[in-house]
Design a protein around this motif. Structure first.
Motif, mmCIF file in Angstrom:
data_model
loop_
_atom_site.group_PDB
_atom_site.id
_atom_site.type_symbol
_atom_site.label_atom_id
_atom_site.label_comp_id
_atom_site.label_asym_id
_atom_site.label_seq_id
_atom_site.Cartn_x
_atom_site.Cartn_y
_atom_site.Cartn_z
ATOM 1 N N GLU A 128 0.863 -1.182 0.000
ATOM 2 C CA GLU A 128 0.000 0.000 0.000
ATOM 3 C C GLU A 128 0.896 1.228 0.000
ATOM 4 O OE1 GLU A 128 -3.362 2.168 2.878
ATOM 5 O OE2 GLU A 128 -2.468 0.249 3.451
ATOM 6 N N THR A 129 0.486 2.259 -0.728
ATOM 7 C CA THR A 129 1.287 3.477 -0.789
ATOM 8 C C THR A 129 0.435 4.686 -0.435
ATOM 9 O OG1 THR A 129 2.639 2.530 -2.558
ATOM 10 C CG2 THR A 129 2.810 4.900 -2.208
ATOM 11 N N ILE A 130 0.980 5.543 0.407
ATOM 12 C CA ILE A 130 0.361 6.828 0.718
ATOM 13 C C ILE A 130 1.201 7.904 0.043
ATOM 14 C CG2 ILE A 130 -0.209 8.479 2.536
ATOM 15 C CD1 ILE A 130 -0.624 6.101 4.417
ATOM 16 N N ALA A 131 0.647 8.521 -0.994
ATOM 17 C CA ALA A 131 1.328 9.604 -1.712
ATOM 18 C C ALA A 131 0.685 10.923 -1.306
ATOM 19 C CB ALA A 131 1.229 9.393 -3.217
ATOM 20 N N ILE A 132 1.482 11.855 -0.823
ATOM 21 C CA ILE A 132 0.974 13.099 -0.243
ATOM 22 C C ILE A 132 0.998 14.207 -1.292
ATOM 23 C CG2 ILE A 132 1.198 14.745 1.646
ATOM 24 C CD1 ILE A 132 3.044 12.582 2.997
ATOM 25 N N PRO A 133 -0.158 14.664 -1.764
ATOM 26 C CA PRO A 133 -0.182 15.811 -2.677
ATOM 27 C C PRO A 133 0.355 17.057 -1.963
ATOM 28 C CG PRO A 133 -2.314 14.685 -2.622
ATOM 29 C CD PRO A 133 -1.504 14.139 -1.489
ATOM 30 N N ASN A 134 0.969 17.933 -2.695
ATOM 31 C CA ASN A 134 1.502 19.198 -2.165
ATOM 32 C C ASN A 134 2.705 19.004 -1.245
ATOM 33 O OD1 ASN A 134 -0.671 20.627 -3.397
ATOM 34 N ND2 ASN A 134 -1.974 20.142 -1.640
ATOM 35 N N GLY A 135 3.236 17.782 -1.173
ATOM 36 C CA GLY A 135 4.365 17.551 -0.281
ATOM 37 C C GLY A 135 5.716 17.792 -0.928
ATOM 38 N N GLU A 136 5.807 17.589 -2.227
ATOM 39 C CA GLU A 136 7.086 17.741 -2.922
ATOM 40 C C GLU A 136 7.474 19.213 -2.998
ATOM 41 O OE1 GLU A 136 9.984 17.005 -3.481
ATOM 42 O OE2 GLU A 136 9.782 15.318 -4.866
ATOM 43 N N GLU A 137 8.789 19.457 -3.106
ATOM 44 C CA GLU A 137 9.300 20.823 -3.186
ATOM 45 C C GLU A 137 10.478 20.870 -4.153
ATOM 46 O OE1 GLU A 137 9.901 20.565 0.993
ATOM 47 O OE2 GLU A 137 10.766 18.693 0.346
ATOM 48 N N PRO A 138 10.757 22.036 -4.759
ATOM 49 C CA PRO A 138 11.860 22.131 -5.719
ATOM 50 C C PRO A 138 13.235 22.200 -5.066
ATOM 51 C CG PRO A 138 10.735 24.240 -5.538
ATOM 52 C CD PRO A 138 9.932 23.261 -4.735
ATOM 53 N N ASN A 139 13.309 22.612 -3.802
ATOM 54 C CA ASN A 139 14.584 22.752 -3.104
ATOM 55 C C ASN A 139 15.092 21.400 -2.623
ATOM 56 O OD1 ASN A 139 12.096 24.061 -1.687
ATOM 57 N ND2 ASN A 139 13.109 22.892 -0.055
ATOM 58 N N ILE A 140 16.424 21.265 -2.523
ATOM 59 C CA ILE A 140 17.018 20.007 -2.067
ATOM 60 C C ILE A 140 16.738 19.747 -0.584
ATOM 61 C CG2 ILE A 140 19.213 18.829 -1.623
ATOM 62 C CD1 ILE A 140 20.221 19.882 -4.293
ATOM 63 N N PRO A 141 17.000 20.689 0.330
ATOM 64 C CA PRO A 141 16.699 20.404 1.739
ATOM 65 C C PRO A 141 15.200 20.172 1.945
ATOM 66 C CG PRO A 141 18.185 22.285 1.557
ATOM 67 C CD PRO A 141 17.676 22.004 0.179
ATOM 68 N N ALA A 142 14.864 19.111 2.637
ATOM 69 C CA ALA A 142 13.456 18.798 2.890
ATOM 70 C C ALA A 142 12.877 19.795 3.890
ATOM 71 C CB ALA A 142 13.323 17.379 3.425
ATOM 72 N N THR A 143 11.721 20.351 3.567
ATOM 73 C CA THR A 143 11.054 21.293 4.471
ATOM 74 C C THR A 143 9.606 20.845 4.663
ATOM 75 O OG1 THR A 143 10.645 22.773 2.579
ATOM 76 C CG2 THR A 143 12.576 23.230 3.949
#
Length: 338
Positions: A128-143
């Motif tokens: 099962e996979t939970i994919a979070i919309p609006n979670g990805e970002e263009p910057n390398i450091p995760a925020t």
């Protein structure tokens, strides 16, 4: 006025990412099958999110663990037998995470993949996979991705415990982050006061230690400066010698109100007596001369409200040092090869 980078925009979008995560959690039901144990795995920031999810379960009757995906794969794979493995990867294609999931499946584990990207490799290897919309970002450091994944893992843990009322506290996290973001200028001023510092040491206990780990990573990524991190009281057992040097590090103490408050107060008083000038992030009235974090909830769920101020400080420190926080030198966004 310095140019504005994507990293601060991503931080400001954290409430929207959390809202997406909350909508998923409201509809998500845990697997009905009983499990011997629950294992959270990830790499980098996703590993620290795993620690946050595990922290919710640690005081329960459910056996649980959190490992870097590589360590699980190389040393602890036998624990996967009959286990529920929750594997997190912002990109959904982190090499060690994908390989660790394959190993866990071979041992008979049930896999829940958590990612910010749909149709990724982790979906191919998970039950099962939970994919979070609006979670990805263009910057390398995760925020915002760190916050969104952390919220999902905490929600999974709460639902495994049957604590449906815990979702109300997760909703309070989103509201707390909005209050944090309203104080952005305050955190920028803190960055301005730290701009001449060349080394840092991050200290915390419980969920505060998770924040210290992720905060130290943000400082390393954006600044490229020496950053140590320790469970708060362990700092007294040898590492306190770091305060002797000419470039003694700036202590940053993460102190959400909880069972460790008294011990952290004594540690902070000790640091102050050594002229270390600790910078304390807290929601407790016990501390003076500190940075107030607007969180009224439990210690076990304090990670997200406390990490967002640290993200903002690390961003402005990078900008004030004429560094590009979106693409730190020597870093890549996804490590696919194992």
């Amino acid at each position: 006025m310095p140019m504005e980078f994507n990293m601060i925009r991503s931080i400001r979008e954290t409430p929207q990412a959390l809202d997406s995560a909350l909508k998923i959690l409201k509809e998500w039901d845990p697997p009905e099958k009983g499990f011997r144990r629950v294992i959270f795995i990830g790499c980098g920031s996703s590993y620290f999110s795993s620690l946050a999810g595990n922290h919710v379960l640690l005081k329960s009757s459910i056996e649980s663990h959190a490992f870097p995906a590589s360590e699980f794969m190389l040393h602890y794979r036998e624990l996967a037998k009959g286990a529920l493995v929750v594997a997190s990867s912002r990109s959904g294609k982190t090499g060690e995470v994908i390989e660790a999931v394959k190993v866990a499946r071979e041992k008979g584990a049930t896999i829940i993949g958590v990612t910010c990207n749909e149709n990724s490799k982790i979906e191919e290897v998970s039950d099962e996979t939970i994919a979070i919309p609006n979670g990805e970002e263009p910057n390398i450091p995760a925020t915002k991705s760190f916050s969104a994944i952390t919220l999902v893992l905490q929600g999974i843990a709460l639902k495994l415990l049957g604590r449906e009322e815990g979702l109300n506290e997760l909703m309070a996290i989103q509201q707390a982050v909005e209050r944090v973001l309203a104080r952005e200028n305050e955190y920028r001023s803190i960055a301005e006061s730290l701009v001449s510092r060349k080394a840092f040491v991050h200290l915390g206990s419980g969920s505060g230690y998770v924040v210290a780990l992720e905060g130290a990573l943000k400082f390393r990524e954006t600044l490229g400066l020496p950053n140590e991190v320790f469970p708060a009281l362990e700092f007294r057992h040898g590492p306190v010698a770091l305060l002797r040097g000419p470039e003694k590090p700036q202590p940053i103490v993460i102190a959400p109100e909880g069972s460790s408050t008294g011990a952290l107060k004594r540690l902070i008083d000790d640091l102050a007596s050594r002229n270390a000038e600790p910078l304390v992030f807290t929601n407790s009235d016990v501390f003076e001369n500190c940075v107030r974090v607007p969180w009224n909830g439990s210690e076990e769920l304090a990670v997200i409200p406390f990490i967002v101020p640290i993200q903002i400080v690390s961003y402005y420190l990078a900008v004030l040092n004429n560094l590009n926080p979106d693409f730190p030198e020597g870093l890549v966004k996804v490590v696919e090869r194992f």
